[in-house]
Write a protein that holds these residues in place. Sequence first.
Motif, short mmCIF file in Angstrom:
data_model
loop_
_atom_site.label_atom_id
_atom_site.label_comp_id
_atom_site.label_asym_id
_atom_site.label_seq_id
_atom_site.Cartn_x
_atom_site.Cartn_y
_atom_site.Cartn_z
N PRO A 60 -10.26 -1.89 -3.46
CA PRO A 60 -9.92 -0.47 -3.70
C PRO A 60 -8.42 -0.26 -3.87
O PRO A 60 -7.96 0.39 -4.81
CB PRO A 60 -10.42 0.20 -2.42
N ARG A 61 -7.64 -0.90 -2.98
CA ARG A 61 -6.18 -0.78 -3.04
C ARG A 61 -5.67 -1.36 -4.36
O ARG A 61 -4.79 -0.81 -5.00
CB ARG A 61 -5.60 -1.55 -1.84
N ILE A 63 -7.28 -1.67 -7.20
CA ILE A 63 -7.69 -1.01 -8.43
C ILE A 63 -7.18 0.43 -8.50
O ILE A 63 -6.85 0.94 -9.56
CB ILE A 63 -9.24 -1.08 -8.59
N GLN A 64 -7.06 1.09 -7.30
CA GLN A 64 -6.61 2.48 -7.30
C GLN A 64 -5.20 2.61 -7.87
O GLN A 64 -4.93 3.42 -8.74
CB GLN A 64 -6.63 3.05 -5.87
N ASP A 65 -4.31 1.80 -7.32
CA ASP A 65 -2.93 1.85 -7.83
C ASP A 65 -2.75 0.65 -8.75
O ASP A 65 -1.94 -0.23 -8.48
CB ASP A 65 -1.94 1.74 -6.68
N PHE A 66 -3.57 0.59 -9.80
CA PHE A 66 -3.60 -0.67 -10.50
C PHE A 66 -2.25 -1.18 -10.98
O PHE A 66 -1.79 -2.21 -10.51
CB PHE A 66 -4.63 -0.71 -11.63
N SER A 68 0.72 0.11 -10.38
CA SER A 68 1.87 0.34 -9.49
C SER A 68 1.88 -0.64 -8.33
O SER A 68 2.94 -1.04 -7.85
CB SER A 68 1.87 1.78 -8.98
N ALA A 79 1.50 2.61 1.68
CA ALA A 79 0.96 3.17 0.45
C ALA A 79 1.88 2.91 -0.74
O ALA A 79 1.43 2.85 -1.88
CB ALA A 79 0.72 4.67 0.61
N GLU A 279 -3.63 -0.01 6.90
CA GLU A 279 -3.21 0.09 5.50
C GLU A 279 -2.59 -1.22 5.02
O GLU A 279 -2.77 -1.65 3.89
CB GLU A 279 -2.21 1.24 5.30
N ASN A 282 -5.14 -3.75 4.30
CA ASN A 282 -5.67 -3.57 2.95
C ASN A 282 -4.74 -4.16 1.91
O ASN A 282 -5.18 -4.81 0.95
CB ASN A 282 -5.89 -2.09 2.64
N ASN A 283 -3.44 -3.94 2.11
CA ASN A 283 -2.47 -4.52 1.18
C ASN A 283 -2.59 -6.04 1.15
O ASN A 283 -2.55 -6.66 0.08
CB ASN A 283 -1.05 -4.16 1.62
N ALA A 286 -5.47 -7.04 -0.81
CA ALA A 286 -5.21 -6.84 -2.24
C ALA A 286 -4.30 -7.95 -2.78
O ALA A 286 -4.49 -8.43 -3.91
CB ALA A 286 -4.57 -5.47 -2.48
#
Lengths: 315, 267
Positions: A60-61, A63-66, A68, A79, A279, A282-283, A286
Amino acid sequence: MTQIDQVDQSTPASPSRFQANLAQRYRADQIFQTAALLSVLIALFVLIMLLGDVFITGFPRFIQDFPSFLLSYPSRRAAQAGILSPLVGTIWLLILTGLFAIPTGVGAGIFLEEFAANTRLARLIEINIGNLAAVPSIIYGLLALQVFVRWMEPITGGRSVLAGGLTLALLILPIIIVATREALRSVPNSIRQAGFAVGTTRWQVVRDHVLPIALPGILTGTILALSRAIGETAPLITIGALTFIAFLPPLSPIIEGLRSPFTALPIQTYNWISRPQPEFQNNAAAAIVMLLIVLLLMNATAIYLRNRTQKIRND
Amino acid sequence: MALTAALVDTDTVLSVENLSVYYDRFLALTQVYLNIPQRCVTAFIGSSGCGKSTLLRCFNRMNDLTMGCRVQGKISYRGTDLYAPRVDPVELRRQIGMVFQKPNPFPKSIYENIAYPIRINGYQGDVEELVEQSLRDAALWDEVKDKLKQNALSLSGGQQQRLCIARALAIEPDILLMDEPCSALDPISTARIEDLIKQLRTQYTIIIVTHNMQQASRISQMTAFFNSSSGEAGAGAGYLVEYGTTEQIFTDPRQDLTRDYVSGRFG
């Protein structure tokens, strides 16, 4: 007559001297096959669990901020943190490691397999290269810290991407040597003899006949070794790769780039994963996704190159 | 050996004097004296492990490439000591070509198989012409002229072996060494290679190792019979039992061992 008598004796009616015992042998077959299948399933299960966990947490992390996430520097705020500098650092390492390790490793492999006489010294070197491939990577890190970071500081600039590349090159050198030798050994000797018999020198035989046949094997081994290098964390931590880098090594002048501090994907992951905030976890996941993508790309390249060189050879 | 010279009225190309070959400590071949006449087929016969191939591989110094191989004694090639320091084995192998037991074409195109040795040895003329000529000499041209770009491995075993002969002929050797060139081939391919050898023997000196005594009697003018000292394959040192014209060896052998061997009583 006697022959017919003998045939009669071997029919099931009279006891034979052989007891095939097929039922029991087939059962042993079944048991072994099941055990082997189970081993495969366990390995697959663990792998799928790992990959699944990473993808569920990280994707998710990712693809959401693909763009960036890939294009921003690490940050205190999860974030806004991205993997630009570690990704670029990994690419630098990849190129430098390849530049140092491939020519020396393949060259050493060719020398040992095709040129060196089979002396006691050669055998000693052979055994020790095998041993070197098994040395834990942290030991290479310690060696590199002393040699590349401290002694060679005037050249490498200390804890630089150049020192990192040299370290990883050292680490995978024995693997490349062993892979090269394996690939060369698989070339049938009759090809070498064919070459020598028409009046070629040793180098011509190697260059024109042996290397083209061994190339796919050498390529595969080399790229797998490079894949291992970019996944390494321990030696890079030992030589002091940083975890927070908010700039990229300058490309011009290149020497400045080579001598600048660096970070890499596994290091960034290691750093993020040790933080308490979810968070950052998650990073980290990713970042692992990105590392896996790089690895998959490299393996795909290996397969592509292997198929292509094999095709050239078969034409 | 003076007898040999008298029987065949030609010049000696290769002269072997008291030759012994060791692999590390193992004595593979001992005390061989032999004169090979020019433009003849000389056959080496004998059971496995009696040093025939070893001797053959001394002639183009392929044994140099075998770890631990040591050669004692003398081989003269047209008066030059083959093992003298000033003899360059790479140059020598252009003059003394070799065809192996198993066909071993390079895994390249048919054309390239022939063109490669031509180029590498610095041929000054038209490469394409010499490729064609070599393939014609090896009686292969008509079969491959339309598929020169194809991989040599797509040819049949017999064609591959003739390609290897063409490859050896391409660099215009003086002597052609053949190490059981037909042992991996079917009878028809064998017959074709034998025909080819008969054609070539007017221009080249050919030395052929063979296990097939009929083959030796069909194609050779001179025959050397080897045996190993213990009689068991590979166990003892090989030595030369008898050497003479093929006719004499097969019809009137002077040694009992030779008679037993050529009459098929052992081996």
